[in-house]
Design a protein around this motif. Structure first.
Motif, PDB file in Angstrom:
ATOM      1  N   GLU A 141    -117.225   6.135 -16.650  1.00 55.37           N
ATOM      2  CA  GLU A 141    -117.645   4.808 -16.198  1.00 55.37           C
ATOM      3  C   GLU A 141    -118.719   4.243 -17.124  1.00 55.37           C
ATOM      4  OE1 GLU A 141    -119.659   2.554 -12.431  1.00 55.37           O
ATOM      5  OE2 GLU A 141    -118.306   4.217 -12.018  1.00 55.37           O
ATOM      6  N   MET A 142    -119.655   5.078 -17.571  1.00 52.48           N
ATOM      7  CA  MET A 142    -120.673   4.599 -18.515  1.00 52.48           C
ATOM      8  C   MET A 142    -120.018   4.150 -19.819  1.00 52.48           C
ATOM      9  SD  MET A 142    -123.766   4.349 -17.577  1.00 52.48           S
ATOM     10  CE  MET A 142    -125.000   4.981 -16.483  1.00 52.48           C
ATOM     11  N   GLN A 143    -118.996   4.884 -20.242  1.00 55.47           N
ATOM     12  CA  GLN A 143    -118.280   4.492 -21.453  1.00 55.47           C
ATOM     13  C   GLN A 143    -117.626   3.121 -21.250  1.00 55.47           C
ATOM     14  OE1 GLN A 143    -114.907   6.970 -22.523  1.00 55.47           O
ATOM     15  NE2 GLN A 143    -115.322   6.646 -24.681  1.00 55.47           N
ATOM     16  N   ALA A 144    -117.051   2.900 -20.083  1.00 54.18           N
ATOM     17  CA  ALA A 144    -116.447   1.598 -19.786  1.00 54.18           C
ATOM     18  C   ALA A 144    -117.504   0.498 -19.791  1.00 54.18           C
ATOM     19  CB  ALA A 144    -115.730   1.651 -18.435  1.00 54.18           C
ATOM     20  N   ARG A 145    -118.673   0.791 -19.237  1.00 56.62           N
ATOM     21  CA  ARG A 145    -119.758  -0.189 -19.247  1.00 56.62           C
ATOM     22  C   ARG A 145    -120.184  -0.514 -20.680  1.00 56.62           C
ATOM     23  NH1 ARG A 145    -124.049   1.449 -14.488  1.00 56.62           N
ATOM     24  NH2 ARG A 145    -122.618   1.279 -12.736  1.00 56.62           N
ATOM     25  N   ALA A 146    -120.227   0.509 -21.533  1.00 52.06           N
ATOM     26  CA  ALA A 146    -120.604   0.287 -22.935  1.00 52.06           C
ATOM     27  C   ALA A 146    -119.569  -0.584 -23.647  1.00 52.06           C
ATOM     28  CB  ALA A 146    -120.761   1.630 -23.660  1.00 52.06           C
ATOM     29  N   ILE A 147    -118.298  -0.361 -23.342  1.00 53.93           N
ATOM     30  CA  ILE A 147    -117.238  -1.170 -23.952  1.00 53.93           C
ATOM     31  C   ILE A 147    -117.378  -2.627 -23.503  1.00 53.93           C
ATOM     32  CG2 ILE A 147    -114.742  -1.594 -23.944  1.00 53.93           C
ATOM     33  CD1 ILE A 147    -114.444   1.521 -23.810  1.00 53.93           C
ATOM     34  N   ASP A 200    -132.497   5.114  -7.058  1.00 53.89           N
ATOM     35  CA  ASP A 200    -132.533   6.461  -6.492  1.00 53.89           C
ATOM     36  C   ASP A 200    -132.442   6.510  -4.970  1.00 53.89           C
ATOM     37  OD1 ASP A 200    -132.729   7.718  -8.973  1.00 53.89           O
ATOM     38  OD2 ASP A 200    -134.896   7.520  -9.003  1.00 53.89           O
ATOM     39  N   LEU A 201    -132.645   5.385  -4.297  1.00 49.21           N
ATOM     40  CA  LEU A 201    -132.703   5.338  -2.843  1.00 49.21           C
ATOM     41  C   LEU A 201    -133.783   6.318  -2.380  1.00 49.21           C
ATOM     42  CD1 LEU A 201    -131.349   3.768  -0.532  1.00 49.21           C
ATOM     43  CD2 LEU A 201    -129.748   5.634  -0.279  1.00 49.21           C
ATOM     44  N   GLU A 202    -133.419   7.360  -1.627  1.00 52.23           N
ATOM     45  CA  GLU A 202    -134.426   8.307  -1.150  1.00 52.23           C
ATOM     46  C   GLU A 202    -134.529   9.561  -2.022  1.00 52.23           C
ATOM     47  OE1 GLU A 202    -133.906   9.110   3.003  1.00 52.23           O
ATOM     48  OE2 GLU A 202    -133.681   7.002   3.477  1.00 52.23           O
ATOM     49  N   PHE A 203    -133.718   9.661  -3.044  1.00 51.15           N
ATOM     50  CA  PHE A 203    -133.802  10.814  -3.933  1.00 51.15           C
ATOM     51  C   PHE A 203    -135.020  10.660  -4.829  1.00 51.15           C
ATOM     52  CE2 PHE A 203    -129.061  10.576  -3.460  1.00 51.15           C
ATOM     53  CZ  PHE A 203    -128.925  11.750  -2.742  1.00 51.15           C
ATOM     54  N   SER A 204    -135.587  11.792  -5.230  1.00 48.64           N
ATOM     55  CA  SER A 204    -136.681  11.718  -6.193  1.00 48.64           C
ATOM     56  C   SER A 204    -136.077  11.580  -7.585  1.00 48.64           C
ATOM     57  CB  SER A 204    -137.550  12.982  -6.119  1.00 48.64           C
ATOM     58  OG  SER A 204    -136.890  14.063  -6.742  1.00 48.64           O
ATOM     59  N   GLU A 205    -136.924  11.492  -8.577  1.00 47.72           N
ATOM     60  CA  GLU A 205    -136.450  11.316  -9.958  1.00 47.72           C
ATOM     61  C   GLU A 205    -135.655  12.523 -10.448  1.00 47.72           C
ATOM     62  OE1 GLU A 205    -138.651  10.743 -14.173  1.00 47.72           O
ATOM     63  OE2 GLU A 205    -139.299   9.416 -12.553  1.00 47.72           O
ATOM     64  N   ALA A 213    -123.251   5.230  -9.387  1.00 46.72           N
ATOM     65  CA  ALA A 213    -123.851   4.298  -8.438  1.00 46.72           C
ATOM     66  C   ALA A 213    -125.366   4.226  -8.603  1.00 46.72           C
ATOM     67  CB  ALA A 213    -123.500   4.696  -7.010  1.00 46.72           C
ATOM     68  N   ARG A 214    -125.956   5.239  -9.205  1.00 50.39           N
ATOM     69  CA  ARG A 214    -127.414   5.244  -9.379  1.00 50.39           C
ATOM     70  C   ARG A 214    -127.870   4.294 -10.482  1.00 50.39           C
ATOM     71  NH1 ARG A 214    -129.911  11.219  -8.724  1.00 50.39           N
ATOM     72  NH2 ARG A 214    -131.749   9.993  -8.308  1.00 50.39           N
ATOM     73  N   LYS A 229    -127.771  -4.593  -4.820  1.00 45.25           N
ATOM     74  CA  LYS A 229    -127.799  -3.133  -4.651  1.00 45.25           C
ATOM     75  C   LYS A 229    -127.033  -2.671  -3.406  1.00 45.25           C
ATOM     76  CE  LYS A 229    -130.995  -2.482  -7.956  1.00 45.25           C
ATOM     77  NZ  LYS A 229    -130.745  -3.487  -8.940  1.00 45.25           N
ATOM     78  N   THR A 230    -126.284  -3.567  -2.768  1.00 43.82           N
ATOM     79  CA  THR A 230    -125.604  -3.226  -1.519  1.00 43.82           C
ATOM     80  C   THR A 230    -124.599  -2.088  -1.703  1.00 43.82           C
ATOM     81  OG1 THR A 230    -125.834  -5.505  -0.773  1.00 43.82           O
ATOM     82  CG2 THR A 230    -124.230  -4.138   0.392  1.00 43.82           C
ATOM     83  N   GLU A 231    -123.698  -2.204  -2.657  1.00 43.62           N
ATOM     84  CA  GLU A 231    -122.670  -1.168  -2.849  1.00 43.62           C
ATOM     85  C   GLU A 231    -123.269   0.158  -3.335  1.00 43.62           C
ATOM     86  OE1 GLU A 231    -119.538  -1.239  -1.760  1.00 43.62           O
ATOM     87  OE2 GLU A 231    -120.095  -3.191  -0.943  1.00 43.62           O
ATOM     88  N   PRO A 232    -124.174   0.138  -4.328  1.00 44.63           N
ATOM     89  CA  PRO A 232    -124.802   1.419  -4.702  1.00 44.63           C
ATOM     90  C   PRO A 232    -125.531   2.066  -3.523  1.00 44.63           C
ATOM     91  CG  PRO A 232    -125.260  -0.222  -6.380  1.00 44.63           C
ATOM     92  CD  PRO A 232    -124.579  -0.926  -5.237  1.00 44.63           C
ATOM     93  N   MET A 233    -126.176   1.251  -2.683  1.00 41.97           N
ATOM     94  CA  MET A 233    -126.891   1.800  -1.531  1.00 41.97           C
ATOM     95  C   MET A 233    -125.916   2.463  -0.566  1.00 41.97           C
ATOM     96  SD  MET A 233    -129.710   0.185   1.137  1.00 41.97           S
ATOM     97  CE  MET A 233    -129.534  -1.379   0.400  1.00 41.97           C
TER      98      MET A 233
END
Length: 140
Positions: free
Chosen positions: A12-18, A84-89, A97-98, A106-110
């Protein structure tokens, strides 16, 4: 496609880069980034040659290397925010989604991260471990 689940965030990151390259045809890159890109291209050309020639000793088990490191690097280069929502770093799931566009909704990532957190909380009760051991004994 035959890729393990750990590769999907990288794809997915590769697709975003493209998409970024197609929408911003003149990205500004530093000499360091150009050198990294040249090294990366050589690595994958060598890997492709090794696969074609069946030189199994030269083919790494995980050709993408450090998934988390690659996602973090891609998010920096694409100027994405990490959500990160409630996750730490240093905890949480490795998922696309992060990483969101600055200022985006941020609705869908949340929703995704909340669903992952619910699964993680359920797994702390031990039910998933018992199921995994049971399937392991059955050879699955």
């Amino acid at each position: 496609m035959g890729f393990p689940g750990g590769y999907w965030p990288l794809l997915e990151m590769q697709a975003r880069a493209i998409v970024r390259d197609w929408t911003d045809p003149l990205p500004v890159t530093t000499l360091s980034q150009q050198a990294q890109h040249t090294e990366l291209i050589k690595y994958y050309q060598d890997l492709r040659t090794a696969v074609k020639e069946c030189r199994k000793a030269e083919i790494p088990r995980n050709p993408f290397g450090d998934n988390v490191g690659l996602l973090e690097q891609a998010s920096r280069e694409l100027e994405l925010e990490r959500f990160d929502l409630e996750f730490s770093e240093t905890e949480g799931f490795v998922c696309s989604a992060r990483y969101t566009e600055p200022g985006s909704d941020k609705t869908e990532p949340m929703k995704t991260l909340m669903a992952l957190q619910a699964v993680q909380q359920k797994s702390r009760g031990g039910g998933y471990l018992a199921r995994a051991v049971f399937h392991g004994f059955l050879g699955e």
